[in-house]
Design a protein around this motif. Structure first.
Motif, PDB file in Angstrom:
ATOM      1  N   ALA A  59       0.830  -1.209   0.000  1.00  0.00           N
ATOM      2  CA  ALA A  59       0.000   0.000   0.000  1.00  0.00           C
ATOM      3  C   ALA A  59       0.861   1.254   0.000  1.00  0.00           C
ATOM      4  O   ALA A  59       0.600   2.198  -0.754  1.00  0.00           O
ATOM      5  CB  ALA A  59      -0.926  -0.017   1.222  1.00  0.00           C
ATOM      6  N   LEU A  60       1.904   1.248   0.818  1.00  0.00           N
ATOM      7  CA  LEU A  60       2.795   2.424   0.875  1.00  0.00           C
ATOM      8  C   LEU A  60       3.468   2.666  -0.482  1.00  0.00           C
ATOM      9  O   LEU A  60       3.689   3.814  -0.882  1.00  0.00           O
ATOM     10  CB  LEU A  60       3.867   2.227   1.948  1.00  0.00           C
ATOM     11  N   ALA A  61       3.749   1.574  -1.190  1.00  0.00           N
ATOM     12  CA  ALA A  61       4.436   1.714  -2.476  1.00  0.00           C
ATOM     13  C   ALA A  61       3.539   2.323  -3.547  1.00  0.00           C
ATOM     14  O   ALA A  61       4.049   2.780  -4.588  1.00  0.00           O
ATOM     15  CB  ALA A  61       4.951   0.351  -2.943  1.00  0.00           C
ATOM     16  N   THR A  62       2.236   2.334  -3.319  1.00  0.00           N
ATOM     17  CA  THR A  62       1.340   2.915  -4.333  1.00  0.00           C
ATOM     18  C   THR A  62       1.384   4.440  -4.327  1.00  0.00           C
ATOM     19  O   THR A  62       0.912   5.067  -5.267  1.00  0.00           O
ATOM     20  CB  THR A  62      -0.119   2.483  -4.092  1.00  0.00           C
ATOM     21  N   LEU A  63       1.933   5.003  -3.274  1.00  0.00           N
ATOM     22  CA  LEU A  63       1.995   6.466  -3.202  1.00  0.00           C
ATOM     23  C   LEU A  63       3.041   6.954  -4.207  1.00  0.00           C
ATOM     24  O   LEU A  63       4.229   6.655  -4.061  1.00  0.00           O
ATOM     25  CB  LEU A  63       2.381   6.905  -1.782  1.00  0.00           C
ATOM     26  N   PRO A  64       2.602   7.680  -5.236  1.00  0.00           N
ATOM     27  CA  PRO A  64       3.570   8.063  -6.290  1.00  0.00           C
ATOM     28  C   PRO A  64       4.507   9.170  -5.820  1.00  0.00           C
ATOM     29  O   PRO A  64       4.151  10.002  -4.988  1.00  0.00           O
ATOM     30  CB  PRO A  64       2.672   8.564  -7.421  1.00  0.00           C
ATOM     31  N   ASP A  65       5.701   9.162  -6.399  1.00  0.00           N
ATOM     32  CA  ASP A  65       6.646  10.250  -6.134  1.00  0.00           C
ATOM     33  C   ASP A  65       6.184  11.513  -6.854  1.00  0.00           C
ATOM     34  O   ASP A  65       5.777  11.465  -8.008  1.00  0.00           O
ATOM     35  CB  ASP A  65       8.053   9.877  -6.637  1.00  0.00           C
ATOM     36  N   GLU A  66       6.234  12.610  -6.158  1.00  0.00           N
ATOM     37  CA  GLU A  66       5.877  13.900  -6.765  1.00  0.00           C
ATOM     38  C   GLU A  66       7.061  14.432  -7.569  1.00  0.00           C
ATOM     39  O   GLU A  66       8.218  14.265  -7.156  1.00  0.00           O
ATOM     40  CB  GLU A  66       5.521  14.909  -5.669  1.00  0.00           C
ATOM     41  N   GLU A  67       6.749  15.066  -8.713  1.00  0.00           N
ATOM     42  CA  GLU A  67       7.804  15.740  -9.473  1.00  0.00           C
ATOM     43  C   GLU A  67       8.148  17.064  -8.786  1.00  0.00           C
ATOM     44  O   GLU A  67       7.272  17.708  -8.203  1.00  0.00           O
ATOM     45  CB  GLU A  67       7.348  16.014 -10.909  1.00  0.00           C
ATOM     46  N   VAL A  68       9.385  17.440  -8.876  1.00  0.00           N
ATOM     47  CA  VAL A  68       9.801  18.718  -8.288  1.00  0.00           C
ATOM     48  C   VAL A  68       9.173  19.843  -9.106  1.00  0.00           C
ATOM     49  O   VAL A  68       9.335  19.870 -10.333  1.00  0.00           O
ATOM     50  CB  VAL A  68      11.344  18.842  -8.302  1.00  0.00           C
ATOM     51  N   PRO A  69       8.420  20.765  -8.492  1.00  0.00           N
ATOM     52  CA  PRO A  69       7.723  21.812  -9.258  1.00  0.00           C
ATOM     53  C   PRO A  69       8.647  22.666 -10.109  1.00  0.00           C
ATOM     54  O   PRO A  69       8.324  23.010 -11.237  1.00  0.00           O
ATOM     55  CB  PRO A  69       7.052  22.661  -8.171  1.00  0.00           C
ATOM     56  N   ARG A  70       9.784  23.013  -9.569  1.00  0.00           N
ATOM     57  CA  ARG A  70      10.766  23.801 -10.335  1.00  0.00           C
ATOM     58  C   ARG A  70      12.138  23.194 -10.113  1.00  0.00           C
ATOM     59  O   ARG A  70      12.467  22.776  -9.008  1.00  0.00           O
ATOM     60  CB  ARG A  70      10.786  25.262  -9.858  1.00  0.00           C
ATOM     61  N   ARG A  71      12.910  23.169 -11.202  1.00  0.00           N
ATOM     62  CA  ARG A  71      14.244  22.590 -11.094  1.00  0.00           C
ATOM     63  C   ARG A  71      15.100  23.441 -10.157  1.00  0.00           C
ATOM     64  O   ARG A  71      15.024  24.673 -10.170  1.00  0.00           O
ATOM     65  CB  ARG A  71      14.942  22.522 -12.462  1.00  0.00           C
TER      66      ARG A  71
END
Lengths: 181, 194
Positions: B47-59
Motif C-alpha cells: 500500500a505504501l508503495a502505491t503512493l507516487p513520487d511527486e515531481e519537483v515543481p521547479r528545477r
C-alpha cells in the motif's frame, strides 16, 4: 551502483573546487528524493520546494566539511531533516510537534485513487518522528545506523519509532479482517 | 502483534544478519502469529508503495557567481596534488636552467695527460696536413687541366672557323677573277687593231 557512487564522488570533488555545474548535476540526481522526503514530512509542496533549495544551498556551502563522500546521501538527508524540523518548530509550538494517534478508519477493498488518499492520510496521522522514520526506511531505504546518524539519535530510538509507526500503519492499511479474527 | 521470540519487523525490513534470518525463517514454520505479522507488513508495504513520487515543481540549480568563485591560484593552492606537481615542475625547471647557463667544468685526469705524446701528435698533424695538401693540389691540377683543355678546344674551334672563312673568301675572289677574265676575253676587238 558502484559506478554511480564513483561518479557522485567525482562530482562532489569538483563541486568542492567551485565547479557549480558539477554540483548542479549532483542536484539533478538527488532533488526528487529530497523533495519527496520533505513534502511527505511537512505536507506542503511550496514549503518542500523552499526547503529543498535551502538544503542544497547549505550542502554546497558545507561540502568541504563532508569527510567521506560515500556518506553524501546520509549527510544530505541530515541537512534536510534539520531544515524540516526548523520549519515544523516555527509553524507549531514545541509541544505540538508530536502528533496524536488515532484508530483505523479504512477497511475493505480500495481503488487506486482511494488507496493513495488512504496511504497519504495514514502517513499524516503519524507523528513527525514516526513519519520520518517510515520515510527514511521504507521510501529512502536507509539502514538503522544511517538513520541514527541522520536523525542524531540511538538505533534503539529509531527502532522504537519505526516499529510503532509500522503497527499504526498496519491498522490502517492492513487491518485484521473481523470475520477472520 | 508478533510473538517476542524473534524480531519479525527487523527481518521484514532486511536488517538481520544471515544467521538471524535463518533463525526467523525456522521460527516462521512453527508460528502462525509471526506469519500473519509478516503478511500484514507485506500488505502495508504494498500500500505504501502505491503512493507516487511527486515531481519537483521547479528545477533546483545554482548559477556560477564569478565574484565568489576561487581564483586560479586559489584553486591550485587548495589542491594538494596540483601544488605538489607545480612544485616538482618548478624544481625541475630550475635545475635545467642552472645546468644550461653554468659553464661546463673540465676535468683533466693526470693519467690522460701523461699518455699524450707530442711527437705523435705532430706526426699525426703533419700527415693530416700533407694529406689535405695533396688533395688540394690534385684538385687544382685537375681544374687546370680542364681549363687548358677547354681553352685549346675553343682555340681550335676558332682556328677552324677562321680557316673556313678564309677558304670561302678565296673561293669568292677566284670566282670574281674568273668572271673578270671571261668578260675581258668576250669584248670585241677594235677594227683598227685587226
Amino acid at each position: 551502483m558502484i559506478f554511480r557512487e564513483v561518479e557522485d564522488r567525482d562530482l562532489i570533488a569538483k563541486a568542492r573546487h567551485g565547479q557549480v555545474e558539477a554540483y548542479n548535476v549532483l542536484i539533478t540526481r538527488w532533488e526528487k528524493r529530497v523533495f519527496n522526503y520533505l513534502y511527505r514530512l511537512v505536507g506542503q509542496r511550496e514549503d518542500a520546494l523552499d526547503l529543498s533549495q535551502d538544503v542544497f544551498l547549505k550542502a554546497y556551502q558545507n561540502l568541504k566539511k563532508l569527510e567521506d563522500p560515500a556518506k553524501f546521501a546520509g549527510w544530505l538527508f541530515r541537512i534536510a531533516h534539520n531544515e524540516a524540523y526548523s520549519l515544523l518548530r516555527k509553524n507549531r509550538p514545541e509541544g505540538e510537534i508530536t502528533g496524536e494517534l488515532k484508530t483505523s478508519e479504512a477497511s475493505g477493498r480500495l481503488y487506486p485513487v482511494e488507496l493513495n488518499l488512504t496511504v497519504a492520510r495514514a502517513l499524516e496521522k503519524l507523528s513527525p518522528d514516526q513519519r520520518e522514520a517510515v520515510l527514511l526506511k521504507v521510501y529512502q531505504g536507509f539502514k538503522f545506523e544511517e538513520m541514527a546518524e541522520i536523525l542524531g539519535c540511538p538505533v534503539s530510538t529509531i527502532k522504537s519509532r519505526l516499529y510503532t509507526a509500522l503497527d499504526l500503519l498496519k491498522q490502517t492499511l492492513a487491518p485484521i479482517d473481523v470475520e477472520e479474527a | 502483534m508478533s510473538c517476542s521470540v524473534v524480531d519479525a519487523k527487523a527481518y521484514f525490513l532486511g536488517e538481520l544478519e544471515k544467521r538471524d534470518q535463518a533463525q526467523v525463517e525456522n521460527h516462521l514454520g512453527a508460528c502462525a502469529e509471526c506469519r500473519e505479522e509478516l503478511e500484514r507488513l507485506g500488505v502495508m508495504r504494498t500500500a505504501l508503495a502505491t503512493l507516487p513520487d511527486e515531481e519537483v515543481p521547479r528545477r533546483i540549480a545554482f548559477v556560477s557567481d564569478k565574484v565568489f568563485e576561487p581564483r586560479w591560484w586559489q584553486t591550485i593552492w587548495r589542491s594538494g596534488p596540483a601544488m605538489g606537481f607545480a612544485s616538482a615542475a618548478l624544481l625541475t625547471a630550475a635545475i635545467l636552467v642552472h645546468g644550461a647557463t653554468r659553464p661546463p667544468v673540465t676535468i683533466i685526469k693526470e693519467k690522460q695527460v701523461a699518455s699524450v705524446d707530442p711527437a705523435a701528435i705532430n706526426k699525426h698533424i703533419d700527415e693530416e696536413v700533407a694529406k689535405r695538401v695533396d688533395v688540394v693540389v690534385a684538385q687544382q691540377k685537375q681544374q687546370t687541366a680542364q681549363m687548358l683543355e677547354a681553352s685549346e678546344r675553343r682555340y681550335e674551334q676558332r682556328r677552324q672557323k677562321d680557316l673556313a672563312d678564309f677558304q670561302q673568301a678565296m673561293r669568292y675572289q677566284n670566282q670574281q677573277m674568273n668572271h673578270w677574265m671571261v668578260a675581258s676575253n668576250d669584248q670585241p676587238v677594235p677594227r683598227g687593231a685587226q
